[in-house]
Design a protein around this motif. Structure first.
Motif, PDB file in Angstrom:
ATOM      1  N   VAL A  98     -19.680  74.736  11.765  1.00 26.26           N
ATOM      2  CA  VAL A  98     -19.553  74.239  10.400  1.00 26.26           C
ATOM      3  C   VAL A  98     -20.567  74.956   9.518  1.00 26.26           C
ATOM      4  O   VAL A  98     -21.639  75.356   9.972  1.00 26.26           O
ATOM      5  CB  VAL A  98     -19.778  72.714  10.312  1.00 26.26           C
ATOM      6  CG1 VAL A  98     -18.676  71.962  11.033  1.00 26.26           C
ATOM      7  CG2 VAL A  98     -21.157  72.331  10.865  1.00 26.26           C
ATOM      8  N   LEU A  99     -20.205  75.117   8.260  1.00 22.81           N
ATOM      9  CA  LEU A  99     -21.108  75.675   7.257  1.00 22.81           C
ATOM     10  C   LEU A  99     -21.776  74.535   6.505  1.00 22.81           C
ATOM     11  O   LEU A  99     -21.094  73.634   6.005  1.00 22.81           O
ATOM     12  CB  LEU A  99     -20.328  76.536   6.265  1.00 22.81           C
ATOM     13  CG  LEU A  99     -19.911  77.935   6.704  1.00 22.81           C
ATOM     14  CD1 LEU A  99     -18.923  78.521   5.698  1.00 22.81           C
ATOM     15  CD2 LEU A  99     -21.115  78.845   6.849  1.00 22.81           C
ATOM     16  N   GLU A 100     -23.094  74.559   6.448  1.00 15.97           N
ATOM     17  CA  GLU A 100     -23.848  73.596   5.652  1.00 15.97           C
ATOM     18  C   GLU A 100     -24.778  74.387   4.745  1.00 15.97           C
ATOM     19  O   GLU A 100     -25.687  75.072   5.213  1.00 15.97           O
ATOM     20  CB  GLU A 100     -24.660  72.658   6.552  1.00 15.97           C
ATOM     21  CG  GLU A 100     -23.830  71.712   7.402  1.00 15.97           C
ATOM     22  CD  GLU A 100     -23.178  70.601   6.596  1.00 15.97           C
ATOM     23  OE1 GLU A 100     -23.490  70.466   5.393  1.00 15.97           O
ATOM     24  OE2 GLU A 100     -22.350  69.867   7.170  1.00 15.97           O
ATOM     25  N   PHE A 101     -24.522  74.332   3.445  1.00  9.95           N
ATOM     26  CA  PHE A 101     -25.348  75.069   2.494  1.00  9.95           C
ATOM     27  C   PHE A 101     -26.429  74.167   1.914  1.00  9.95           C
ATOM     28  O   PHE A 101     -26.213  72.979   1.668  1.00  9.95           O
ATOM     29  CB  PHE A 101     -24.487  75.627   1.357  1.00  9.95           C
ATOM     30  CG  PHE A 101     -23.538  76.701   1.795  1.00  9.95           C
ATOM     31  CD1 PHE A 101     -24.017  77.940   2.196  1.00  9.95           C
ATOM     32  CD2 PHE A 101     -22.168  76.479   1.817  1.00  9.95           C
ATOM     33  CE1 PHE A 101     -23.143  78.939   2.613  1.00  9.95           C
ATOM     34  CE2 PHE A 101     -21.288  77.468   2.214  1.00  9.95           C
ATOM     35  CZ  PHE A 101     -21.779  78.700   2.619  1.00  9.95           C
ATOM     36  N   GLY A 102     -27.594  74.736   1.689  1.00 12.55           N
ATOM     37  CA  GLY A 102     -28.699  74.005   1.089  1.00 12.55           C
ATOM     38  C   GLY A 102     -30.000  74.742   1.281  1.00 12.55           C
ATOM     39  O   GLY A 102     -30.212  75.392   2.308  1.00 12.55           O
ATOM     40  N   THR A 103     -30.867  74.654   0.290  1.00 13.37           N
ATOM     41  CA  THR A 103     -32.170  75.290   0.394  1.00 13.37           C
ATOM     42  C   THR A 103     -33.091  74.472   1.296  1.00 13.37           C
ATOM     43  O   THR A 103     -32.782  73.336   1.667  1.00 13.37           O
ATOM     44  CB  THR A 103     -32.825  75.417  -0.985  1.00 13.37           C
ATOM     45  OG1 THR A 103     -33.134  74.099  -1.469  1.00 13.37           O
ATOM     46  CG2 THR A 103     -31.907  76.130  -1.969  1.00 13.37           C
ATOM     47  N   VAL A 104     -34.230  75.055   1.633  1.00 15.85           N
ATOM     48  CA  VAL A 104     -35.221  74.326   2.431  1.00 15.85           C
ATOM     49  C   VAL A 104     -35.621  73.030   1.730  1.00 15.85           C
ATOM     50  O   VAL A 104     -35.775  71.986   2.369  1.00 15.85           O
ATOM     51  CB  VAL A 104     -36.459  75.214   2.680  1.00 15.85           C
ATOM     52  CG1 VAL A 104     -37.609  74.400   3.262  1.00 15.85           C
ATOM     53  CG2 VAL A 104     -36.117  76.374   3.605  1.00 15.85           C
ATOM     54  N   GLU A 197     -10.703  81.286   6.740  1.00 15.69           N
ATOM     55  CA  GLU A 197     -10.391  80.118   5.920  1.00 15.69           C
ATOM     56  C   GLU A 197     -11.611  79.255   5.639  1.00 15.69           C
ATOM     57  O   GLU A 197     -11.716  78.609   4.605  1.00 15.69           O
ATOM     58  CB  GLU A 197      -9.317  79.261   6.599  1.00 15.69           C
ATOM     59  CG  GLU A 197      -7.994  79.950   6.801  1.00 15.69           C
ATOM     60  CD  GLU A 197      -7.858  80.525   8.207  1.00 15.69           C
ATOM     61  OE1 GLU A 197      -8.876  81.027   8.734  1.00 15.69           O
ATOM     62  OE2 GLU A 197      -6.748  80.480   8.759  1.00 15.69           O
ATOM     63  N   MET A 198     -12.586  79.238   6.592  1.00 18.01           N
ATOM     64  CA  MET A 198     -13.702  78.304   6.489  1.00 18.01           C
ATOM     65  C   MET A 198     -14.514  78.529   5.221  1.00 18.01           C
ATOM     66  O   MET A 198     -14.977  77.591   4.583  1.00 18.01           O
ATOM     67  CB  MET A 198     -14.608  78.408   7.718  1.00 18.01           C
ATOM     68  CG  MET A 198     -15.700  77.351   7.745  1.00 18.01           C
ATOM     69  SD  MET A 198     -16.546  77.212   9.337  1.00 18.01           S
ATOM     70  CE  MET A 198     -17.537  78.697   9.358  1.00 18.01           C
ATOM     71  N   GLY A 199     -14.686  79.793   4.811  1.00 19.93           N
ATOM     72  CA  GLY A 199     -15.497  80.070   3.637  1.00 19.93           C
ATOM     73  C   GLY A 199     -14.709  80.310   2.367  1.00 19.93           C
ATOM     74  O   GLY A 199     -15.283  80.619   1.321  1.00 19.93           O
ATOM     75  N   ALA A 200     -13.385  80.146   2.429  1.00 13.19           N
ATOM     76  CA  ALA A 200     -12.537  80.526   1.294  1.00 13.19           C
ATOM     77  C   ALA A 200     -12.883  79.764   0.021  1.00 13.19           C
ATOM     78  O   ALA A 200     -12.841  80.316  -1.076  1.00 13.19           O
ATOM     79  CB  ALA A 200     -11.071  80.320   1.644  1.00 13.19           C
ATOM     80  N   ALA A 201     -13.229  78.481   0.150  1.00  9.18           N
ATOM     81  CA  ALA A 201     -13.452  77.658  -1.038  1.00  9.18           C
ATOM     82  C   ALA A 201     -14.746  78.000  -1.754  1.00  9.18           C
ATOM     83  O   ALA A 201     -14.949  77.587  -2.903  1.00  9.18           O
ATOM     84  CB  ALA A 201     -13.460  76.182  -0.638  1.00  9.18           C
ATOM     85  N   THR A 202     -15.628  78.752  -1.112  1.00  9.67           N
ATOM     86  CA  THR A 202     -16.944  78.997  -1.702  1.00  9.67           C
ATOM     87  C   THR A 202     -17.158  80.442  -2.127  1.00  9.67           C
ATOM     88  O   THR A 202     -18.246  80.788  -2.562  1.00  9.67           O
ATOM     89  CB  THR A 202     -18.051  78.617  -0.694  1.00  9.67           C
ATOM     90  OG1 THR A 202     -17.943  79.452   0.463  1.00  9.67           O
ATOM     91  CG2 THR A 202     -17.937  77.157  -0.288  1.00  9.67           C
ATOM     92  N   ARG A 203     -16.151  81.299  -2.010  1.00  8.30           N
ATOM     93  CA  ARG A 203     -16.360  82.704  -2.335  1.00  8.30           C
ATOM     94  C   ARG A 203     -15.465  83.146  -3.490  1.00  8.30           C
ATOM     95  O   ARG A 203     -14.395  82.590  -3.747  1.00  8.30           O
ATOM     96  CB  ARG A 203     -16.096  83.591  -1.105  1.00  8.30           C
ATOM     97  CG  ARG A 203     -14.672  83.581  -0.618  1.00  8.30           C
ATOM     98  CD  ARG A 203     -14.458  84.542   0.549  1.00  8.30           C
ATOM     99  NE  ARG A 203     -13.091  84.483   1.020  1.00  8.30           N
ATOM    100  CZ  ARG A 203     -12.706  83.985   2.186  1.00  8.30           C
ATOM    101  NH1 ARG A 203     -13.594  83.490   3.018  1.00  8.30           N
ATOM    102  NH2 ARG A 203     -11.428  83.974   2.535  1.00  8.30           N
ATOM    103  N   THR A 204     -15.918  84.151  -4.194  1.00  2.00           N
ATOM    104  CA  THR A 204     -15.166  84.759  -5.286  1.00  2.00           C
ATOM    105  C   THR A 204     -14.981  86.243  -4.976  1.00  2.00           C
ATOM    106  O   THR A 204     -15.609  86.781  -4.060  1.00  2.00           O
ATOM    107  CB  THR A 204     -15.923  84.625  -6.616  1.00  2.00           C
ATOM    108  OG1 THR A 204     -17.157  85.372  -6.522  1.00  2.00           O
ATOM    109  CG2 THR A 204     -16.234  83.165  -6.922  1.00  2.00           C
TER     110      THR A 204
END
Length: 255
Positions: A98-104, A197-204
């Motif tokens: 899973v991808l979890e985005f967030g800074t420290v 597909e996993m990153g499709a919603a977050t990339r341009t």
């Protein structure tokens, strides 16, 4: 857990080899499963996405088990069911993640725990179940874990994700050290930017163009780029490789 069983008559270097692929419903995992099936493997696919998972399994002649790898007991049960269905296991590909985005500063405990539960802890559990079966059979085996380029160099806004993937690399090395005496090899793959597909919603498109410029080859990776190396590591051609963290980054990192 739901499942289905079909058959395949494909022939190739993995004919008769019993393979389990986690996260095999789509993306890199699906392509890895397809490539194993095309070369004659007897396959089990595990994924939490029952619709795509059942469709993929049916299309390649695999058994499918629905499972949330964040749940330890369900993970163990799904692995045991897959091994029972295959009559053993020779190759385990730990692809699910899973991808979890967030800074420290901004990463929550919930995001951190989710990343480690699926990306790292699940690999420990699947490896434990598979390796015990491999040891009992006395035939050795191969384990291929999907880490990430982020596990080697970090990455802004990826505190939980990059940390969990670095842990995958360390877990793989310990697995190789401890299980080598049983003829079991363990390696990890560290893909760079791969279009799935996993990153499709977050990339341009702008992101794709920028990331492509980081590679000397001038492009992003494809699921096939990763799948080809996964099969190599599982094959007899990779029989003297263990404990490695192999980059599949198009030269974005070179160590």
């Amino acid at each position: 857990m739901s499942e289905t069983t079909t058959s395949t008559s494909a022939a190739g270097r993995f004919t008769g080899t019993r393979v389990i692929v986690t996260g095999g419903a789509r993306g890199i995992g699906a392509r890895i499963a397809e490539r194993f099936a095309a070369e004659g493997a007897k396959l089990a696919v595990l994924d939490r996405l029952s619709g795509p998972g059942l469709d993929k399994a049916a299309s390649i002649g695999a058994w499918f088990g629905e499972v949330d790898l964040a749940e330890p007991e369900s993970t163990r049960a799904a692995m045991s069911a897959a091994i029972g269905e295959l009559g053993g296991v020779d190759v385990l590909v730990n692809n699910a993640g899973v991808l979890e985005f967030g800074t420290v500063l901004d990463t929550t405990v919930e995001a951190w725990d989710r990343a480690f539960a699926v990306n790292t802890r699940a690999m420990l559990l699947t490896t434990q179940v598979a390796a015990r079966s491999m040891i009992d059979a006395g035939l050795g085996g191969a384990i291929v874990n999907l880490a990430s380029m982020a596990g080697k160099y970090g990455g802004e806004n990826e505190a939980a994700y990059a940390s969990s993937k670095a842990a995958v690399i360390a877990l793989t090395r310990v697995t190789a050290l401890e299980l080598g005496e049983h003829g079991i090899r363990a390696n990890s793959l560290c893909p760079g930017y791969v279009l799935t597909e996993m990153g499709a919603a977050t990339r341009t498109q702008e992101m794709i163009d920028l990331w492509s410029s980081y590679s000397p080859l001038g492009r992003l990776g494809t699921p096939d780029d990763v799948a080809g190396l996964a099969l190599f590591l599982a094959s007899a051609d990779g029989s003297y490789l263990t404990g490695q963290a192999v980059n599949v980054t198009g030269g974005m990192i070179m160590h």
